[in-house]
Write a protein that holds these residues in place. Structure first.
Motif, PDB file in Angstrom:
ATOM      1  N   MET A  68       5.995 -36.343  17.796  1.00 28.07           N
ATOM      2  CA  MET A  68       6.837 -37.110  16.870  1.00 28.07           C
ATOM      3  C   MET A  68       7.941 -36.254  16.277  1.00 28.07           C
ATOM      4  N   MET A  69       9.012 -36.914  15.912  1.00 29.97           N
ATOM      5  CA  MET A  69      10.121 -36.227  15.248  1.00 29.97           C
ATOM      6  C   MET A  69       9.657 -35.677  13.900  1.00 29.97           C
ATOM      7  N   ALA A  75       4.388 -39.668  11.454  1.00 32.29           N
ATOM      8  CA  ALA A  75       3.779 -38.336  11.338  1.00 32.29           C
ATOM      9  C   ALA A  75       3.240 -38.125   9.928  1.00 32.29           C
ATOM     10  N   LEU A  76       4.001 -38.538   8.926  1.00 34.59           N
ATOM     11  CA  LEU A  76       3.537 -38.404   7.544  1.00 34.59           C
ATOM     12  C   LEU A  76       2.309 -39.278   7.297  1.00 34.59           C
ATOM     13  N   ASP A  77       2.310 -40.477   7.880  1.00 29.71           N
ATOM     14  CA  ASP A  77       1.130 -41.347   7.780  1.00 29.71           C
ATOM     15  C   ASP A  77      -0.100 -40.649   8.348  1.00 29.71           C
ATOM     16  N   VAL A 120       5.457 -27.775  24.985  1.00 28.74           N
ATOM     17  CA  VAL A 120       6.911 -27.722  25.125  1.00 28.74           C
ATOM     18  C   VAL A 120       7.303 -27.394  26.556  1.00 28.74           C
ATOM     19  N   LYS A 121       6.590 -26.473  27.175  1.00 26.81           N
ATOM     20  CA  LYS A 121       6.899 -26.070  28.551  1.00 26.81           C
ATOM     21  C   LYS A 121       6.794 -27.245  29.510  1.00 26.81           C
ATOM     22  N   GLU A 122       5.821 -28.110  29.309  1.00 24.19           N
ATOM     23  CA  GLU A 122       5.619 -29.248  30.213  1.00 24.19           C
ATOM     24  C   GLU A 122       6.432 -30.475  29.834  1.00 24.19           C
ATOM     25  N   PRO A 128      12.744 -29.482  16.151  1.00 23.90           N
ATOM     26  CA  PRO A 128      11.312 -29.289  15.986  1.00 23.90           C
ATOM     27  C   PRO A 128      10.587 -30.624  16.149  1.00 23.90           C
ATOM     28  N   PHE A 129       9.261 -30.590  16.154  1.00 21.68           N
ATOM     29  CA  PHE A 129       8.485 -31.814  16.320  1.00 21.68           C
ATOM     30  C   PHE A 129       7.073 -31.613  15.791  1.00 21.68           C
TER      31      PHE A 129
END
Length: 167
Positions: A68-69, A75-77, A120-122, A128-129
């Protein structure tokens, strides 16, 4: 003794545990999610009411991942209350090839730099996330069989798949 019988039903399972216990259903669920990029995530707001949002999911290295962003409401939830429900995109029309698929569980945020770097590699997500791994509490697949029966397959940790058929 099968792995399913060793699992404690009070505790959620990761994707690998589910796929080991119920490989046929797990493959159908992965295929259903693989048919489209965006799916629907339900989280709980601060006041307890539901929130639904779009989301991409990944099945990697035995885990179901939710990315998620930064500081997105979903994400906060999840940081506040990790319970979620995830529904595969039904796709165009009404036929829902492969059935309607839903996954419920808890999302655990991952801060470990090595784990995030491997993701991140895949996946190559925008930076950021937030990254969450999931612990499953239920997987449900609903489909029509022989144009006659509505079939609901339900899996919970520590239990075999139950199939309910309705005419």
């Amino acid at each position: 003794m099968s792995r399913m019988n060793r699992m404690n039903p009070a505790h959620p399972a990761n994707w690998a545990a589910f796929a080991t216990d119920e490989p046929d259903l797990a493959q159908k669920v992965e295929d259903r999610f693989g048919g489209f990029t965006h799916h629907t995530l339900a989280t709980l707001r601060k006041d307890g009411s539901p929130r639904t949002t779009g989301l991409e999911v990944r099945f990697l290295h035995g885990e179901l991942w939710l990315g998620m962003m930064p500081n997105s409401l979903k994400a906060l939830d999840l940081r506040r209350d990790p319970r979620f429900a995830l529904q595969a995109n039904p796709g165009p029309g009404t036929e829902m090839a492969g059935g309607d698929v839903r996954i419920s569980g808890r999302a655990i945020e991952v801060d470990d730099p090595t784990t995030k770097a491997a993701y991140v590699k895949e996946v190559e997500p925008p930076q950021p996330f937030h990254l969450f791994r999931t612990e499953l509490t239920e997987v449900v697949r609903t489909y029509v069989e022989d144009d006659t029966f509505l079939v609901v397959e339900i899996w919970k940790p520590g239990e075999p798949v139950r199939a309910l058929r309705r005419k």
